[in-house]
Design an enzyme around this catalytic site. Sequence first.
Site, short mmCIF file in Angstrom:
data_model
loop_
_atom_site.label_atom_id
_atom_site.label_comp_id
_atom_site.label_asym_id
_atom_site.label_seq_id
_atom_site.Cartn_x
_atom_site.Cartn_y
_atom_site.Cartn_z
N ASP A 165 22.25 -8.41 9.87
CA ASP A 165 22.35 -8.16 11.31
C ASP A 165 20.98 -7.85 11.91
OD1 ASP A 165 25.05 -8.52 11.08
OD2 ASP A 165 25.59 -6.40 11.21
N ASN A 222 22.14 -12.16 3.36
CA ASN A 222 23.34 -11.31 3.39
C ASN A 222 23.78 -10.90 1.99
OD1 ASN A 222 24.04 -10.77 6.04
ND2 ASN A 222 25.26 -12.63 6.30
N GLU A 228 24.56 -17.58 12.30
CA GLU A 228 23.09 -17.50 12.33
C GLU A 228 22.48 -18.56 13.23
OE1 GLU A 228 24.12 -19.84 8.50
OE2 GLU A 228 25.02 -18.33 9.81
N ASP A 282 18.56 -22.49 13.62
CA ASP A 282 19.36 -21.97 12.51
C ASP A 282 18.47 -21.14 11.59
OD1 ASP A 282 22.09 -22.38 10.91
OD2 ASP A 282 20.44 -22.46 9.48
N HIS A 316 24.93 -7.01 4.59
CA HIS A 316 25.20 -7.52 5.94
C HIS A 316 24.45 -6.75 7.02
CE1 HIS A 316 28.25 -10.57 5.05
NE2 HIS A 316 28.61 -9.78 4.05
#
Length: 410
Positions: free
Chosen positions: A308, A299, A334, A291, A304
């Site tokens: 990514d 984010n 994630e 994780d 965002h």
Amino acid sequence: MITHNFNTLDLLTSPVWIVSPFEEQLIYANSAAKLLMQDLTFSQLRTGPYSVSSQKELPKYLSDLQNQHDIIEILTVQRKEEETALSCRLVLRKLTETEPVIIFEGIEAPATLGLKASRSANYQRKKQGFYARFFLTNSAPMLLIDPSRDGQIVDANLAALNFYGYNHETMCQKHTWEINMLGRRVMPIMHEISHLPGGHKPLNFVHKLADGSTRHVQTYAGPIEIYGDKLMLCIVHDITEQKRLEEQLEHAAHHDAMTGLLNRRQFYHITEPGQMQHLAIAQDYSLLLIDTDRFKHINDLYGHSKGDEVLCALARTLESCARKGDLVFRWGGEEFVLLLPRTPLDTALSLAETIRVSVAKVSISGLPRFTVSIGVAHHEGNESIDELFKRVDDALYRAKNDGRNRVLAA
């Protein structure tokens, strides 16, 4: 699966396999079929060096079989300790109202059905008549082949010459194994086709053109007698674009669009009991659940698109740390999963620590460095995949609560 008594099939001299199409699970093989299998799985029979079919996945046959279409597959089987080809007729049956099965019935052709030596060395297409008109005006590539002369091509129509890129003289100097990417392995397959009753059968191959390029083709081939010569007529359809689209759709179904990793759906497919046995990882394997720490903060603070970038960089790092045979999945959001075949817990913990350290060194322009927390678990006994995943998820939860950027075992 309801158990049925198939023992009466052992009285048959022809081989019979009964297969569940959705899992490609062999339900039953009679004595004749077992002799031809030796220690091979049914999937290996369908994917061996002499195996040819019109569909890779069995469920795609169901509609045609329900409409009673004649479908043939060629399996690779063992005879006298050698691999060879065997034609099978496919039939759809139902064990219950909701449980269809596909029966593969071997077609054992008597020796007398083989194509005898022809006079095709003297073959010359007549300029008039039905065959000449059919052959010359057909828009599909058509080849006339003599199996008794090592698969010699004795005639080709204009569509075939345009498709393969040869003139007529050169085309008729070639053998079918010279244009088929199977090479000489196509010869037993061709002789199997020459025995098949009931007309031409669609089978998929890869053919080589004059310029060296290759095309996926579906061929309809079967025995024919022309001017007294016993030959084979092969009608060729180019399915390259269809195959490309199928491969793209199959890839999209199994992979995460952004990272290119295997997706959660493929994880559950691979960890089905039958698949685990096939991959030889049914017992001794470990799982890592990874994780990205404080990903929501990344984010929210950087946008965002930067988030990514983090996920893609993490995906590449996981791939670089993974060993040969390890499988890397994007679980969702994630979270990522590594499936580690034949890996004890201590080795899995060591690999997880390597991943943690490697991720901490990743540098992305415009972002601070990021970290991951990792839960690790080794499969125990008859534990289900859901039970294993709960343990590894609990380990990850503890790693996050203990301060993140760490590895903990279940």
